[in-house]
Design a protein around this motif. Structure first.
Motif, PDB file in Angstrom:
ATOM      1  N   GLY A   3      29.056  40.290  43.128  1.00  0.00           N
ATOM      2  CA  GLY A   3      29.120  40.030  44.597  1.00  0.00           C
ATOM      3  C   GLY A   3      29.080  41.462  45.190  1.00  0.00           C
ATOM      4  O   GLY A   3      29.060  42.604  44.683  1.00  0.00           O
ATOM      5  N   PHE A   4      29.370  41.496  46.509  1.00  0.00           N
ATOM      6  CA  PHE A   4      29.110  42.530  47.297  1.00  0.00           C
ATOM      7  C   PHE A   4      30.298  42.376  48.493  1.00  0.00           C
ATOM      8  O   PHE A   4      30.673  41.208  48.715  1.00  0.00           O
ATOM      9  N   VAL A   5      30.639  43.451  49.103  1.00  0.00           N
ATOM     10  CA  VAL A   5      31.871  43.275  49.869  1.00  0.00           C
ATOM     11  C   VAL A   5      31.492  44.447  51.251  1.00  0.00           C
ATOM     12  O   VAL A   5      31.148  45.535  51.037  1.00  0.00           O
ATOM     13  N   PRO A   6      31.248  43.691  52.577  1.00  0.00           N
ATOM     14  CA  PRO A   6      30.722  44.321  53.584  1.00  0.00           C
ATOM     15  C   PRO A   6      31.600  45.367  54.151  1.00  0.00           C
ATOM     16  O   PRO A   6      32.894  45.428  53.942  1.00  0.00           O
ATOM     17  N   ARG A   7      31.286  46.763  54.692  1.00  0.00           N
ATOM     18  CA  ARG A   7      31.842  47.344  55.311  1.00  0.00           C
ATOM     19  C   ARG A   7      32.751  46.358  56.550  1.00  0.00           C
ATOM     20  O   ARG A   7      32.034  46.117  57.493  1.00  0.00           O
ATOM     21  N   ASP A   8      33.859  46.806  56.878  1.00  0.00           N
ATOM     22  CA  ASP A   8      34.890  45.944  57.642  1.00  0.00           C
ATOM     23  C   ASP A   8      36.215  46.722  58.089  1.00  0.00           C
ATOM     24  O   ASP A   8      36.748  47.184  57.424  1.00  0.00           O
ATOM     25  N   PRO A   9      36.167  46.821  59.709  1.00  0.00           N
ATOM     26  CA  PRO A   9      37.128  47.540  60.156  1.00  0.00           C
ATOM     27  C   PRO A   9      38.425  47.039  59.620  1.00  0.00           C
ATOM     28  O   PRO A   9      39.441  47.693  59.849  1.00  0.00           O
ATOM     29  N   ALA A  10      38.651  45.863  59.198  1.00  0.00           N
ATOM     30  CA  ALA A  10      39.745  45.122  59.009  1.00  0.00           C
ATOM     31  C   ALA A  10      40.356  46.124  57.530  1.00  0.00           C
ATOM     32  O   ALA A  10      41.565  45.871  57.478  1.00  0.00           O
ATOM     33  N   VAL A  11      39.463  46.205  56.975  1.00  0.00           N
ATOM     34  CA  VAL A  11      39.936  46.823  55.493  1.00  0.00           C
ATOM     35  C   VAL A  11      40.607  48.106  55.813  1.00  0.00           C
ATOM     36  O   VAL A  11      41.662  48.531  55.187  1.00  0.00           O
ATOM     37  N   ARG A  12      40.247  48.937  56.643  1.00  0.00           N
ATOM     38  CA  ARG A  12      40.828  50.404  57.080  1.00  0.00           C
ATOM     39  C   ARG A  12      42.126  50.121  57.849  1.00  0.00           C
ATOM     40  O   ARG A  12      43.093  50.611  57.532  1.00  0.00           O
ATOM     41  N   LYS A  13      42.049  49.076  58.446  1.00  0.00           N
ATOM     42  CA  LYS A  13      43.493  48.986  59.328  1.00  0.00           C
ATOM     43  C   LYS A  13      44.464  48.246  58.064  1.00  0.00           C
ATOM     44  O   LYS A  13      45.696  48.493  58.278  1.00  0.00           O
ATOM     45  N   ALA A  14      44.048  47.376  57.284  1.00  0.00           N
ATOM     46  CA  ALA A  14      44.980  46.978  56.253  1.00  0.00           C
ATOM     47  C   ALA A  14      45.377  48.154  55.252  1.00  0.00           C
ATOM     48  O   ALA A  14      46.721  48.296  54.779  1.00  0.00           O
ATOM     49  N   VAL A  15      44.796  49.121  55.150  1.00  0.00           N
ATOM     50  CA  VAL A  15      45.018  50.169  54.287  1.00  0.00           C
ATOM     51  C   VAL A  15      45.950  51.180  54.924  1.00  0.00           C
ATOM     52  O   VAL A  15      46.903  51.412  54.199  1.00  0.00           O
ATOM     53  N   VAL A  16      45.812  51.198  56.434  1.00  0.00           N
ATOM     54  CA  VAL A  16      46.679  52.024  56.955  1.00  0.00           C
ATOM     55  C   VAL A  16      48.074  51.237  57.034  1.00  0.00           C
ATOM     56  O   VAL A  16      49.147  52.189  56.957  1.00  0.00           O
ATOM     57  N   ASN A  17      48.261  49.995  57.008  1.00  0.00           N
ATOM     58  CA  ASN A  17      49.266  49.253  57.057  1.00  0.00           C
ATOM     59  C   ASN A  17      49.871  48.945  55.459  1.00  0.00           C
ATOM     60  O   ASN A  17      50.820  48.101  55.587  1.00  0.00           O
ATOM     61  N   GLN A  18      49.333  49.352  54.700  1.00  0.00           N
ATOM     62  CA  GLN A  18      49.663  49.198  53.370  1.00  0.00           C
ATOM     63  C   GLN A  18      49.807  47.738  52.822  1.00  0.00           C
ATOM     64  O   GLN A  18      51.104  47.222  52.243  1.00  0.00           O
ATOM     65  N   ARG A  19      48.744  46.714  53.173  1.00  0.00           N
ATOM     66  CA  ARG A  19      48.682  45.418  52.862  1.00  0.00           C
ATOM     67  C   ARG A  19      47.497  44.962  52.365  1.00  0.00           C
ATOM     68  O   ARG A  19      46.514  45.987  52.803  1.00  0.00           O
ATOM     69  N   PRO A  20      47.494  44.035  51.610  1.00  0.00           N
ATOM     70  CA  PRO A  20      45.982  43.375  51.223  1.00  0.00           C
ATOM     71  C   PRO A  20      45.288  43.069  52.471  1.00  0.00           C
ATOM     72  O   PRO A  20      45.762  42.386  53.090  1.00  0.00           O
ATOM     73  N   PHE A  21      43.952  43.382  52.644  1.00  0.00           N
ATOM     74  CA  PHE A  21      43.203  42.852  53.737  1.00  0.00           C
ATOM     75  C   PHE A  21      43.203  41.401  53.789  1.00  0.00           C
ATOM     76  O   PHE A  21      42.977  40.607  54.562  1.00  0.00           O
ATOM     77  N   CYS A  22      43.276  40.723  52.600  1.00  0.00           N
ATOM     78  CA  CYS A  22      43.151  39.385  52.453  1.00  0.00           C
ATOM     79  C   CYS A  22      44.246  38.670  52.778  1.00  0.00           C
ATOM     80  O   CYS A  22      44.208  37.317  52.969  1.00  0.00           O
ATOM     81  N   VAL A  23      45.477  39.281  53.071  1.00  0.00           N
ATOM     82  CA  VAL A  23      46.717  38.945  53.820  1.00  0.00           C
ATOM     83  C   VAL A  23      46.627  39.075  55.133  1.00  0.00           C
ATOM     84  O   VAL A  23      46.998  38.582  55.983  1.00  0.00           O
ATOM     85  N   MET A  24      46.361  40.612  55.684  1.00  0.00           N
ATOM     86  CA  MET A  24      46.538  40.897  56.872  1.00  0.00           C
ATOM     87  C   MET A  24      45.351  40.412  57.715  1.00  0.00           C
ATOM     88  O   MET A  24      45.548  39.986  58.977  1.00  0.00           O
ATOM     89  N   ALA A  25      44.113  40.011  57.163  1.00  0.00           N
ATOM     90  CA  ALA A  25      42.819  39.720  57.938  1.00  0.00           C
ATOM     91  C   ALA A  25      42.293  38.620  56.933  1.00  0.00           C
ATOM     92  O   ALA A  25      41.014  38.876  56.658  1.00  0.00           O
ATOM     93  N   PRO A  26      42.852  37.581  56.807  1.00  0.00           N
ATOM     94  CA  PRO A  26      42.293  36.426  56.054  1.00  0.00           C
ATOM     95  C   PRO A  26      40.948  35.705  56.435  1.00  0.00           C
ATOM     96  O   PRO A  26      40.329  35.285  55.775  1.00  0.00           O
TER      97      PRO A  26
END
Length: 271
Positions: A209-232
């Motif tokens: 598979g592949f994962v697109p570049r997504d600003p939600a990922v960066r936000k989740a990293v900064v907040n130290q949470r999985p992006f699949c929880v923070m931005a489902p």
């Protein structure tokens, strides 16, 4: 997946900075949301950061297993996301290369997990050092993460080359991360596939598979949470969910190979 055999798969890369740990953590999250029993092992023993990505502060880690005799059950750390982690240490030079005795000690300790886990995800370090190769050999499947960069591609090829020529490993799954579009992901996979096909006879690659570049990922990293929880509802989460579904189709029995050293020695004996 066989109901009797847990699946051990590594998430690995030739180059650092490709989002490997973030992919591993979010895959663990998605599999747990599917009701699977998941343990995420931080196998980047000298520069561990699974706990950082998840915003956790474990009191014990694998350093205490090897150097203080702490039982593995005490090191296992629950997360708020339905899976457990086996954290490692950061900045400990003693952990940069495991001795043969420590590798055997880890294999013995992992026996305790048999029957209590469906998926063991091994987040390796980057590169081709001894620890990275060891943990990739200990897995039944290897998910190689790369990004749309020439250095990422060449380093992914180098990892596959060493695994093939030095250890006889021929089967790899590939995930292309941080891509602008699907065509870029397919192009990167094709380039890696052609290089392996031309220079490494017998190597088999599958695009997981592949994962697109997504600003939600960066936000989740900064907040130290999985992006699949923070931005489902984010595109990145949708992509990782699809990869998690693909993982659940991987057949343990089909992945067994005579060169593999399993984390559970009983699995080796069965083979």
């Amino acid at each position: 997946m066989s109901p009797d055999l847990p699946l051990v798969f590594s998430v690995t890369s030739g180059k650092g900075g490709v989002g490997k740990t973030n992919i591993a953590a979010n895959l663990a999250c998605c599999l747990a949301q599917e009701g699977k029993r998941v343990v995420l092992l931080d196998a980047d023993l000298g520069l561990a950061n699974v706990d950082v990505v998840l915003g956790l502060t474990p009191q014990l880690n694998l350093f205490h297993l090897f150097h203080e005799g702490v039982d593995l059950s005490e090191i296992l750390c629950d997360t708020p996301y339905g899976f457990r982690i086996l954290p490692a240490s950061s900045g400990m030079s003693e952990m940069l290369s495991l001795s043969t005795g420590q590798k055997l000690e880890l294999l013995e300790a992992m026996d305790a997990l048999e029957g209590a886990v469906d998926y063991l995800i091994v987040d390796t370090g980057a590169g081709i050092n001894d620890n990275v190769l060891y943990f990739n050999l200990a897995a039944q499947e290897r998910l190689v993460v790369l990004t749309p960069e020439p250095t990422s591609l060449t380093d992914a090829y180098a990892l596959i080359k060493v695994m093939k020529l030095n250890h006889g490993v021929e089967h790899f799954k590939v995930l292309v991360n941080m891509v602008p579009d699907a065509q870029t992901a397919r192009d990167m996979f094709t380039r890696l596939y052609k290089a392996c096909d031309h220079f490494l006879s017998g190597v088999s690659l599958d695009l997981a598979g592949f994962v697109p570049r997504d600003p939600a990922v960066r936000k989740a990293v900064v907040n130290q949470r999985p992006f699949c929880v923070m931005a489902p509802d984010s595109p990145a989460c949708a992509a990782v969910r699809e990869v998690a579904r693909t993982v659940q189709t991987w057949d343990v029995a089909a992945s067994l190979d005579g060169n593999i050293k399993f984390f559970w020695k009983k699995l080796l004996f069965r083979h």
